[in-house]
Design an enzyme around this catalytic site. Structure first.
Site, PDB file in Angstrom:
ATOM      1  N   TYR A 152       4.338 -13.041 -14.828  1.00 40.27           N
ATOM      2  CA  TYR A 152       3.352 -12.167 -14.185  1.00 40.27           C
ATOM      3  C   TYR A 152       1.935 -12.676 -14.466  1.00 40.27           C
ATOM      4  CZ  TYR A 152       0.826  -7.851 -13.029  1.00 40.27           C
ATOM      5  OH  TYR A 152      -0.041  -6.926 -12.484  1.00 40.27           O
TER       6      TYR A 152
ATOM      7  N   ALA B  38       0.804  -1.226   0.000  1.00 43.54           N
ATOM      8  CA  ALA B  38       0.000   0.000   0.000  1.00 43.54           C
ATOM      9  C   ALA B  38       0.834   1.272   0.000  1.00 43.54           C
ATOM     10  CB  ALA B  38      -0.944   0.004   1.205  1.00 43.54           C
TER      11      ALA B  38
ATOM     12  N   ILE C  87      -3.036   0.318 -15.395  1.00 38.79           N
ATOM     13  CA  ILE C  87      -3.355   1.474 -14.545  1.00 38.79           C
ATOM     14  C   ILE C  87      -2.111   2.359 -14.479  1.00 38.79           C
ATOM     15  CG2 ILE C  87      -4.145   2.203 -12.268  1.00 38.79           C
ATOM     16  CD1 ILE C  87      -6.201   0.490 -13.738  1.00 38.79           C
TER      17      ILE C  87
ATOM     18  N   ASN D 288      -2.818  -7.002  -2.071  1.00 40.08           N
ATOM     19  CA  ASN D 288      -2.471  -6.155  -3.211  1.00 40.08           C
ATOM     20  C   ASN D 288      -0.986  -6.196  -3.555  1.00 40.08           C
ATOM     21  OD1 ASN D 288      -2.846  -3.661  -5.068  1.00 40.08           O
ATOM     22  ND2 ASN D 288      -1.307  -3.011  -3.563  1.00 40.08           N
TER      23      ASN D 288
ATOM     24  N   VAL E 220       5.581  -9.882   2.052  1.00 38.67           N
ATOM     25  CA  VAL E 220       4.503 -10.854   2.234  1.00 38.67           C
ATOM     26  C   VAL E 220       4.908 -12.268   1.827  1.00 38.67           C
ATOM     27  CG1 VAL E 220       2.674  -9.139   2.022  1.00 38.67           C
ATOM     28  CG2 VAL E 220       3.500 -10.328  -0.032  1.00 38.67           C
TER      29      VAL E 220
ATOM     30  N   LYS F  49      -0.850 -14.073 -11.672  1.00 41.29           N
ATOM     31  CA  LYS F  49      -2.164 -13.450 -11.500  1.00 41.29           C
ATOM     32  C   LYS F  49      -3.289 -14.437 -11.794  1.00 41.29           C
ATOM     33  CE  LYS F  49      -1.044  -9.250 -10.210  1.00 41.29           C
ATOM     34  NZ  LYS F  49      -1.352  -8.793  -8.837  1.00 41.29           N
TER      35      LYS F  49
END
Length: 247
Positions: free
Chosen positions: A154, A13, A187, A89, A63, A158
């Protein structure tokens, strides 16, 4: 706005989509545990939330590392109580033709995205099941649905997140825990801007909307899935993707 101060963890984040999600959830009334690989970036976002009148705590952590995940979870509970919402995320991007991919590239991609999602979810799930309520939103990608040139590792990671989302939703939704995913298109974030200009221009031409999205547009989708308005959404993958994938 929420009638009580619920608790959320948002991984990755410190910038981009994760930052936008943390800010939006805080505005919606959540106390947010802001996690990032960089403690400095996490603290900046937490400070933004606090300055706007919200509640937030920052913690650095990878993580993909069980000990870091345990510390992230413990910090969330110590600061804000039981975790009501987990947003997985955290992610990385790396562009390379398949023949140029190294094993280390592949392993790190899956470690952050897939192992990280698994470990964070394992951390929060027992308490959610005991309480009979909780929400998990996994941030995938439209490339997990259609694939991407020079992004085999990637796209594969996902796609794994989307599969995990569906399977877990079937397992725990009857126990009161809702699990869904968001699969954004390209994005305007540091990760996407780090890809080659050629890739970005080619991708933009493919989009029916003709533009990349903004982090806040993805955050709005996450906020919806976290809300009671999404009570019928189970195991779904919503796509704020500029029309790149139409289902």
């Amino acid at each position: 706005m929420m009638t009580h101060r619920a608790s959320a963890i948002v991984t990755g984040a410190g910038s981009g989509i994760g930052r936008a999600i943390a800010l939006r959830l805080a505005a919606d009334g959540y106390a947010v545990l802001v996690n990032d690989l960089s403690g400095d970036r996490a603290q900046v976002v937490a400070s933004e939330i606090i300055s706007a009148g919200g509640m937030a705590t920052a913690i650095a952590g990878d993580v993909a590392r069980p000990e870091d995940v345990a510390a992230i979870h413990a910090a969330a509970e110590a600061s804000h109580g039981d975790v009501d919402l987990l947003v997985n995320n955290a992610g990385i991007a790396h562009q390379a033709a398949f023949e140029d991919l190294e094993l280390e590239d592949f392993d790190r991609m899956f470690a952050v995205h897939v192992r990280g999602t698994f470990l964070m979810t394992k951390a929060v799930m027992p308490a959610m099941l005991r309480r009979g309520e909780g929400v998990i939103v996994n941030v995938a990608s439209q490339l997990g649905q259609i694939g991407g040139i020079e992004l085999v590792h990637y796209s594969g990671a996902k796609a794994a997140i989307i599969g995990m989302t569906k399977a877990l939703a079937r397992e725990v939704s009857s126990c009161g825990v809702r699990v869904n995913a968001v699969a954004p298109g390209p994005i305007n974030t540091p990760l996407v801007l780090g890809l080659s200009e050629e890739w970005r221009e080619r991708k933009k031409r493919e989009l029916p909307l003709g533009r990349f999205g903004e982090p806040e547009e993805v955050a709005a989708t996450v906020a919806f899935l976290a809300s009671p308005a999404a009570s019928l959404f189970v195991g779904q993958t919503l796509g704020p993707n500029s029309g790149d994938v139409m289902l």
